[in-house]
Design an enzyme around this catalytic site. Structure first.
Site, PDB file in Angstrom:
ATOM      1  N   HIS A 105      -1.845   1.702   7.584  1.00 41.42           N
ATOM      2  CA  HIS A 105      -2.245   1.328   6.376  1.00 41.42           C
ATOM      3  C   HIS A 105      -2.097   2.756   5.524  1.00 41.42           C
ATOM      4  O   HIS A 105      -2.224   3.901   5.998  1.00 41.42           O
ATOM      5  CB  HIS A 105      -3.437   1.059   6.375  1.00 41.42           C
ATOM      6  CG  HIS A 105      -3.739   0.729   4.878  1.00 41.42           C
ATOM      7  ND1 HIS A 105      -3.381  -0.029   3.919  1.00 41.42           N
ATOM      8  CD2 HIS A 105      -5.191   0.959   4.139  1.00 41.42           C
ATOM      9  CE1 HIS A 105      -3.874  -0.311   2.471  1.00 41.42           C
ATOM     10  NE2 HIS A 105      -4.873   0.339   2.875  1.00 41.42           N
TER      11      HIS A 105
ATOM     12  N   ASN B 265      -8.385   3.918  -1.597  1.00 46.54           N
ATOM     13  CA  ASN B 265      -7.733   2.808  -1.131  1.00 46.54           C
ATOM     14  C   ASN B 265      -7.404   1.856  -2.250  1.00 46.54           C
ATOM     15  O   ASN B 265      -7.427   2.419  -3.407  1.00 46.54           O
ATOM     16  CB  ASN B 265      -8.674   1.855  -0.395  1.00 46.54           C
ATOM     17  CG  ASN B 265      -7.894   0.939   0.850  1.00 46.54           C
ATOM     18  OD1 ASN B 265      -6.941   0.796   0.518  1.00 46.54           O
ATOM     19  ND2 ASN B 265      -8.702   0.493   1.736  1.00 46.54           N
TER      20      ASN B 265
ATOM     21  N   CYS C 132       0.871  -1.321   0.012  1.00 45.39           N
ATOM     22  CA  CYS C 132      -0.078  -0.022  -0.077  1.00 45.39           C
ATOM     23  C   CYS C 132       0.994   1.218   0.137  1.00 45.39           C
ATOM     24  O   CYS C 132       0.637   2.199  -0.716  1.00 45.39           O
ATOM     25  CB  CYS C 132      -1.020   0.045   1.183  1.00 45.39           C
ATOM     26  SG  CYS C 132      -0.035  -0.054   2.711  1.00 45.39           S
TER      27      CYS C 132
END
Lengths: 89, 214
Positions: free
Chosen positions: B162, B182, B25
């Site tokens: 994250h 995301n 990520c």
């Protein structure tokens, strides 16, 4: 429905393994808890909803280990003046 | 500041990606803000290689995790050119770092900024408009079960884990929220996006914020 929607076709008609099935059941319980805010918290219009998605057959530990892999950095607090000085330099 | 703003409306945000079972990520967030910064400059919107950052940012851990600020620092110090996604496709696993001849098209960054905007989300809105989409590192544990709506509870500002990209905000309704992209595919959340309540550092959205410039 979950197996069909998320293409979990390892074992037709059932979740692929006992671990996955257990994780799925626990997910449903967890989602119920997340959707039930304590009465002392203001339930505002538009609040998030939680339910079955592509991660529902993952144990939380596995989800964290696989998907949550970034670290925050210790960063200076933003001060508008500092930024302006840097830009002028 | 406008009551609603989203860089997607300016056509400078690429499609939502899916990191699969790779913990990359941090690399996706870096590449995505650079894509947008490049498009905001009037250049064609195109996807650049997250795999290149995963494989080559040597101080990070590839698919085992990393830091967006560390990757931006590496890109800035080495002036490594990001090549396009088609040149260096995503493999969902860490591989050897590939190098390309100078004739291969790629872009390098001119610099980056990284700050904590805790208690300063109003300033963060200004920077979103000034700098382009922003990287944020958040606590996303409860996002495992997220379907939609505005996240206001069930996450902590103290356990960020994250990396995501803030593309906009919306203050037109009762609850103002950040619009956050995301990298878990477009079937997750709201077409791959999540909405997070503004002003209270929900999920640590304002704690670790960065942008890259081209």
């Amino acid at each position: 429905q979950f197996i069909a929607q998320y293409n979990r076709s390892r074992s037709p008609g059932r979740l692929g393994s006992a671990h996955q099935y257990k994780a799925f059941q626990e997910s449903i319980q967890r989602q119920h808890a997340l959707n039930s805010l304590p009465s002392d918290l203001l339930v505002e219009k538009g609040s998030a909803t939680y339910g079955i998605n592509q991660f529902s057959d993952l144990a939380p530990e596995l989800f964290r280990a696989t998907y949550l892999c970034s670290k925050p950095s210790e960063l200076p607090k933003y001060k508008p003046f500092d930024s302006e000085v840097k830009r002028l330099h | 500041l406008p009551t609603r703003f989203d860089w997607r409306d300016k056509n400078v945000v690429t499609r939502v990606r899916n990191q699969g079972s790779c913990g990359g990520c941090w690399a996706f967030s870096v590449v995505e803000v650079i894509e947008s910064a490049y498009a905001i400059k009037g250049k064609p919107l195109q996807t650049f290689s997250a795999q290149e950052v995963i494989d080559c940012s040597y101080k990070d851990g590839g698919c085992n995790g990393g830091s967006p600020v560390s990757a931006l620092k590496w890109l800035n110090q080495t002036k490594t050119r990001l090549v396009t996604e088609s040149m260096y496709p995503f493999k969902a696993k860490t591989g050897m770092c590939h190098h390309f001849p100078m004739s291969t098209f790629g872009i390098s960054i001119k610099g980056y900024q990284a700050y904590s905007f805790r208690h300063k989300e109003e300033e963060m809105m200004h920077k979103l408009l000034e700098w382009g989409p922003l990287i944020a590192v958040v606590d996303a544990v409860s996002w495992q079960d997220y379907l939609g709506g505005i996240i206001q509870h069930h996450c902590s500002p103290e356990e960020s884990n994250h990396a995501v990209v803030i593309t906009g905000y919306d203050r037109t309704g009762d609850i103002p929220y950040w619009i956050v992209r995301n990298s878990w595919g477009s079937t997750w959340g709201i077409d791959g996006f999540v909405h997070i309540k503004m002003k209270r550092n929900v999920c640590g959205i304002a704690d670790s914020v960065a942008a890259g410039f081209v």
